[in-house]
Design a protein around this motif. Structure first.
Motif: not given
Ligand code: GTP
Ligand code: MG
Lengths: 640, 121
Positions: A236-246, A329-340
């Motif tokens: 998660d440190a990588a996949l939810l990273h603000p610059a890398i995640g999306l 899947m849940a990470r994608a929801a996390f990453l997209l919460d702001r955009l959505m």
């Protein structure tokens, strides 16, 4: 004595009912599958099961038991429609069914602090309970040690450790089920509907009290809390990273569409050759006449033109299954919460929307996990704009016919895959735009809070992925063999009768019922560049979108005047349609609402004809408008 | 209708006005430093750890009926005494948050995290 009790139970004919209840993602459905041998969907994110599912199994003592799998919930205070199902079944309010005889409460052994609270709430109902401590394998690996005997003593209910994903992992549970049923029949004779009144909505105070009690119980039963998953944290440190995640999320989606083309090309080619061979053999062996026409033009050309897309559908599902079972899947929801949030949607809405890439029907069902009614309706209304797998054949066919198969960007990216990605992107962007408009007009209101568990990552088992794909293939082929098959026969009939009059010049289909229909609809569709053959194909395409492809296959097979039958459908289309017509049809299918199952599930889930009609009208208008603009713009640009 | 609450709850009945658990929550030192007590989960940054001291959703704008957010948070493990740590922050605006709560991880937005009172450490 126990045997006699059990045989009386068996004798009464009504099998005892056992319900699986627990927090989301603790492995209820995995247990259900392990016990009943069913293949219900199991995935690593909260909110997979949204309906009540029923199965049966034979207990070791030989009793036939009915097992009910339920949506996960954190509390009986249902906040969303899926949780309401659980509440109603547990309390015996569901369609006047009696409450289950025994509840198997499932708890994740690695997260008892959270999961035991619901168990206490359920215990209050005063009905027989078994606690299944699931995921014991994970607990052991993390050094988490639970004293099942002490837990059972502190809770006052039988406790069995289980591992739902191992064949031997449910043996203890099966034995306990038998013991509990004996105890149940011995103490309280089955009295249906005893207590739906044993429950009242807990206040914040009650909830705190439950938590206190959990702490007391854990102090007695939890020997070692274990370590949290370090791997999950690192990933998660990588996949939810603000610059890398999306960027990573978009890369995954992009790769998915590239792969749909790249990986499926060889098997599709093989199926195509195989079908060509069958058609040739059938053509050579059968005597000329109606039967030959029905088999070659109707069935092989129609059904075959759909079956050929099986590899692509499987590649798409492979990606979706991987995303779902790893926990991304849940990470994608996390990453997209702001955009959505920008368009007023909830991050969670990503999950129904991604499911809609497979098919809008489960996607719309998955929207049940969205608590707020306005948010849920908005999500349902835009879900069909996500390109479902049934539209894949339409896209592929037209792309294969009109987009050259070459690479761009220095050989890195296939042009056909790029066009495909663009079409999917068009669907996604228009869904977001539609949500933006809807949330600002009819579905006004602040966003529901985001409170979503992020599960630990799990390595998907190859066996599960394989079984999932086989199941998909089975469903797809069964559909091709039933719905599409019968529609093709009907269409062949309508396309062949009445026969052409003597001395007719055009192909026979011109004079048939289908031809008449096509010619009647043609003026309506002429402004968007559709030919009368397309008009015919759109009508059966309402049953299922991929039927449009099958119908084109049959219509063009019947339109061929004799010897030109050899060409593939894509080749025929490339020769027959102008580029603007092809683009216009693609634009139409980005929005095309015409699928009966989608509309009926919208009717069911919103419980209103109104929203279904709204969907038909707004999507047809969008489809027509987009096709119109595309046709005229591209005609002008291409100097046509 | 509601059966009497089980034992330990009576001892910890909070005053409804503040909805703060009186006394030390399990897991905290017996006397937390006063100045630290004022934080809300919503202002913490990545890597910071804290202990929940109370819930107060009065200042948070939500479409939910009053008290509902509090109950949901308790059900998701955000309760007095829970150890929390900000694991990850979203983008843009470092929102939403991925918060470790005891043994599980929860995603929530900063706006709602403001309803959670914490003390650092
Ligand atoms: N290692 C391990 N994984 C398990 C076990 N049981 C379930 N899982 C995994 O946990 C995840 C969730 O399982 P599900 O059966 O879908 O959970 P559920 O409780 O039905 O979830 P909802 O339907 O969302 O409420 C899946 O990835 C399963 O493969 C287990 O005993 N051990
Ligand atoms: Mg489930």
């Amino acid at each position: 004595m126990s045997d006699t009790v059990l045989s009386t139970l068996a004798f009464t004919g009504v099998p005892p009912r056992i319900a699986l209840v627990g927090n989301p993602n603790c492995g209820k459905t995995a247990l259900f599958n392990a016990l009943t041998g069913a293949r219900q969907k199991v995935a690593n994110y909260p909110g997979v099961t949204v309906e009540r599912k029923i199965g049966e199994f034979l207990s070791p003592a030989g009793t036939r038991v009915q097992l009910v799998d339920l949506p996960g919930t954190y509390s009986l205070r249902a906040r969303s429609p899926d949780e309401e199902v659980t509440r109603d079944v547990v309390l015996g309010r569901f369609q006047h069914e009696a409450p289950p005889d025994v509840m198997v409460c499932v708890a994740d052994a690695t997260n008892l602090r959270l999961h035991l609270r619901l168990v206490l709430e359920l215990k209050k109902l005063g009905r027989p309970i078994i606690l299944a401590l699931n995921m014991m394998d994970v607990a052991e690996a993390r050094g988490c040690r639970v004293d099942a005997a002490a837990l059972s003593a502190a809770l006052g209910v039988p406790v069995v450790p289980t591992v739902a994903i191992k064949r031997t992992g449910v043996v203890g549970l099966l034995d306990q089920i038998d013991r509990s049923m004996i105890a149940m029949t011995a103490t309280l004779p089955p009295s249906p509907g005893t207590s739906s009144c044993g429950w009242s909505e807990p206040s914040a105070l009650d909830l705190r009290a439950y938590h206190q009690e959990v702490e007391t119980i854990l102090a007695a039963a939890l020997r070692d809390a274990g370590r949290p998953s370090l791997a999950t944290r690192r990933i998660d440190a990588a996949l939810l990273h603000p610059a890398i995640g999306l960027p990573f999320l978009f890369l995954v989606l992009f790769l998915m569409f590239q792969a749909v083309f790249a990986w499926a090309a060889v098997p599709m080619d093989m199926i195509d050759k195989g079908l060509g061979w069958i058609q040739a053999v059938a053509g050579a062996v059968l005597p000329d006449g109606l039967l030959k026409s029905l088999l070659t033009d109707g069935i092989i050309a129609g059904v075959g033109s759909v079956v050929i897309f099986l590899p692509q559908i499987l590649v798409l599902f492979f990606f979706i299954l991987m995303l779902e079972s790893t926990g991304y899947m849940a990470r994608a929801a996390f990453l997209l919460d702001r955009l959505m949030g920008g368009v007023g949607l909830h991050g969670r809405a990503f999950i129904p929307l991604l499911s809609s890439f497979a098919c809008a029907v489960p996607g719309i069902m998955a929207a049940r996990t969205i608590e707020n009614r306005a948010d849920r309706l908005a999500t349902i209304m835009i879900a069909p704009l996500m390109t479902c797998s049934a539209r894949l054949p339409v896209y592929t066919l037209i792309i294969a016919a009109f987009v050259p198969d070459r690479t761009v960007a220095g050989g890195m990216i296939g042009l056909q895959g790029l066009v495909m990605f663009t079409l999917y992107a068009a669907g996604i962007l228009s869904a977001l735009a539609a949500a933006f408009v809807l949330k600002r007009t009819i579905f006004k209101g602040a966003r529901e809070p985001l409170l979503m568990e992020l599960p630990s990552y799990r390595l998907p088992s190859p066996r599960d992925i394989l079984l999932g794909l086989l199941e998909r293939a089975r469903i797809f082929l069964a559909r091709a063999g039933t719905v599409i098959f019968s529609i093709m026969i009907l269409l062949w009939f309508l396309g062949s009768f009445p026969a052409a009059p003597d001395g007719a010049t055009g192909p026979a289909i011109d004079y048939s019922f289908a031809g008449m229909l096509g010619h009647a609809l043609a003026p309506l569709l002429a402004p968007i560049g559709f030919t009368w053959q397309i008009a015919i194909a759109l009508v059966p395409g309402m049953a299922a979108r991929e039927v449009a492809v099958a119908a084109l296959g049959t219509v063009y097979a019947l339109s061929e005047t004799g010897d030109a039958l050899s060409g593939s459908l894509a080749g025929v289309l490339a020769a027959d349609w102008s580029l603007p017509t092809a683009l216009s049809l693609l634009a139409w299918f980005v929005f095309a609402p015409q699928c009966v199952s989608t509309l009926s599930v919208v009717k069911r889930e919103t419980n209103s004809w109104f929203w279904m009609l709204v969907m038909i009208v707004y999507m047809t208008a969008l489809a027509y408008g987009a096709a119109f603009v595309t046709f005229h713009l591209s005609s002008a640009l291409l100097g046509g | 209708m509601i059966p009497p609450l089980p034992g330990p709850a009576h001892a910890a009945t909070p005053s409804p006005a503040t909805r703060r658990a009186p006394g030390p929550a399990p897991g905290t030192s017996s006397d937390p430093p006063v100045g630290n007590d004022c934080c809300r989960l919503g202002v913490l940054r990545k890597g910071q750890r804290a202990v929940v001291t109370g819930l107060d959703d009065s200042a948070v704008a939500t479409p939910l009926p009053p008290g509902e957010l509090e109950r949901r948070m308790i059900e998701m493990g955000l309760i007095e005494g829970a150890r929390v740590e900000i694991l990850h922050e979203g983008f843009p605006g470092a929102d939403p948050l991925a918060v470790r709560i005891n043994d599980h991880t929860l995603a929530l937005r900063r706006a709602e995290a403001h309803a959670v009172l914490v003390t650092l450490g």
